[in-house]
Design a protein around this motif. Sequence first.
Motif, mmCIF file in Angstrom:
data_model
loop_
_atom_site.group_PDB
_atom_site.id
_atom_site.type_symbol
_atom_site.label_atom_id
_atom_site.label_comp_id
_atom_site.label_asym_id
_atom_site.label_seq_id
_atom_site.Cartn_x
_atom_site.Cartn_y
_atom_site.Cartn_z
ATOM 1 N N GLU A 184 42.117 49.423 38.110
ATOM 2 C CA GLU A 184 41.275 50.417 37.438
ATOM 3 C C GLU A 184 40.120 50.864 38.325
ATOM 4 N N LEU A 185 39.485 49.911 39.016
ATOM 5 C CA LEU A 185 38.371 50.258 39.893
ATOM 6 C C LEU A 185 38.843 51.134 41.049
ATOM 7 N N LYS A 186 39.995 50.827 41.638
ATOM 8 C CA LYS A 186 40.541 51.640 42.732
ATOM 9 C C LYS A 186 40.855 53.052 42.258
ATOM 10 N N LEU A 187 41.359 53.170 41.060
ATOM 11 C CA LEU A 187 41.679 54.476 40.509
ATOM 12 C C LEU A 187 40.413 55.325 40.360
ATOM 13 N N LYS A 188 39.321 54.691 39.949
ATOM 14 C CA LYS A 188 38.085 55.429 39.692
ATOM 15 C C LYS A 188 37.218 55.631 40.931
ATOM 16 N N THR A 189 37.252 54.678 41.874
ATOM 17 C CA THR A 189 36.320 54.746 43.007
ATOM 18 C C THR A 189 36.992 54.783 44.372
ATOM 19 N N GLY A 190 38.267 54.436 44.451
ATOM 20 C CA GLY A 190 38.959 54.415 45.727
ATOM 21 C C GLY A 190 38.943 53.069 46.425
ATOM 22 N N HIS A 191 38.239 52.107 45.880
ATOM 23 C CA HIS A 191 38.235 50.758 46.458
ATOM 24 C C HIS A 191 38.155 49.736 45.332
ATOM 25 N N ARG A 200 36.573 46.044 45.391
ATOM 26 C CA ARG A 200 35.958 44.819 45.908
ATOM 27 C C ARG A 200 35.811 43.797 44.786
ATOM 28 N N VAL A 201 36.155 42.556 45.104
ATOM 29 C CA VAL A 201 36.059 41.464 44.134
ATOM 30 C C VAL A 201 35.107 40.405 44.668
ATOM 31 N N LEU A 202 34.170 39.985 43.842
ATOM 32 C CA LEU A 202 33.293 38.857 44.158
ATOM 33 C C LEU A 202 33.720 37.691 43.276
ATOM 34 N N TYR A 203 33.861 36.518 43.881
ATOM 35 C CA TYR A 203 34.332 35.337 43.169
ATOM 36 C C TYR A 203 33.186 34.350 42.992
ATOM 37 N N PHE A 204 33.078 33.786 41.775
ATOM 38 C CA PHE A 204 32.040 32.816 41.461
ATOM 39 C C PHE A 204 32.644 31.629 40.727
ATOM 40 N N VAL A 205 32.197 30.441 41.086
ATOM 41 C CA VAL A 205 32.549 29.221 40.354
ATOM 42 C C VAL A 205 31.239 28.525 40.032
ATOM 43 N N ASP A 206 30.987 28.324 38.748
ATOM 44 C CA ASP A 206 29.757 27.702 38.268
ATOM 45 C C ASP A 206 28.513 28.365 38.868
ATOM 46 N N GLU A 228 39.604 25.115 38.209
ATOM 47 C CA GLU A 228 40.087 25.200 36.838
ATOM 48 C C GLU A 228 38.896 25.356 35.921
ATOM 49 N N GLY A 229 39.079 26.130 34.880
ATOM 50 C CA GLY A 229 38.004 26.332 33.924
ATOM 51 C C GLY A 229 38.160 27.663 33.206
ATOM 52 N N SER A 230 37.200 27.978 32.356
ATOM 53 C CA SER A 230 37.273 29.239 31.618
ATOM 54 C C SER A 230 36.919 30.390 32.551
ATOM 55 N N GLU A 231 37.640 31.496 32.386
ATOM 56 C CA GLU A 231 37.529 32.619 33.313
ATOM 57 C C GLU A 231 36.971 33.846 32.605
ATOM 58 N N LEU A 232 36.099 34.573 33.309
ATOM 59 C CA LEU A 232 35.555 35.836 32.826
ATOM 60 C C LEU A 232 35.643 36.836 33.969
ATOM 61 N N ILE A 233 36.326 37.961 33.725
ATOM 62 C CA ILE A 233 36.495 38.996 34.744
ATOM 63 C C ILE A 233 35.910 40.281 34.182
ATOM 64 N N TYR A 234 34.963 40.867 34.926
ATOM 65 C CA TYR A 234 34.336 42.090 34.451
ATOM 66 C C TYR A 234 33.906 42.962 35.623
ATOM 67 N N GLU A 246 31.845 46.817 41.764
ATOM 68 C CA GLU A 246 32.474 45.551 42.138
ATOM 69 C C GLU A 246 33.054 44.869 40.906
ATOM 70 N N ILE A 247 34.083 44.085 41.154
ATOM 71 C CA ILE A 247 34.656 43.236 40.112
ATOM 72 C C ILE A 247 34.062 41.845 40.286
#
Length: 62
Positions: free
Chosen positions: A13-20, A22-28, A41-47, A52-53
């Motif tokens: 969806e982000l690529k469709l709207k912006t052309g790129h 980028r994903v940032l990953y976080f744990v705790d 492992e754990g509960s996941e939230l993607i937004y 950026e994602i």
Amino acid sequence: MKTYKSINEAVAELKLKTGHGRVLYFVDGLNVCAGTYRTAEGSELIYRSGFEIHAEKTTKQK
């Protein structure tokens, strides 16, 4: 804030709207590499936050 079921869905969806997609990953709350994120492992939230994602996992119980 829109949440997603998967990183692939969010990036597409982000690529469709912006052309790129980028994903940032976080744990705790710490920014980590994709490999560390995938093995955690754990509960996941993607937004989307601006152009950026954010993929977050919480492994610790509060």
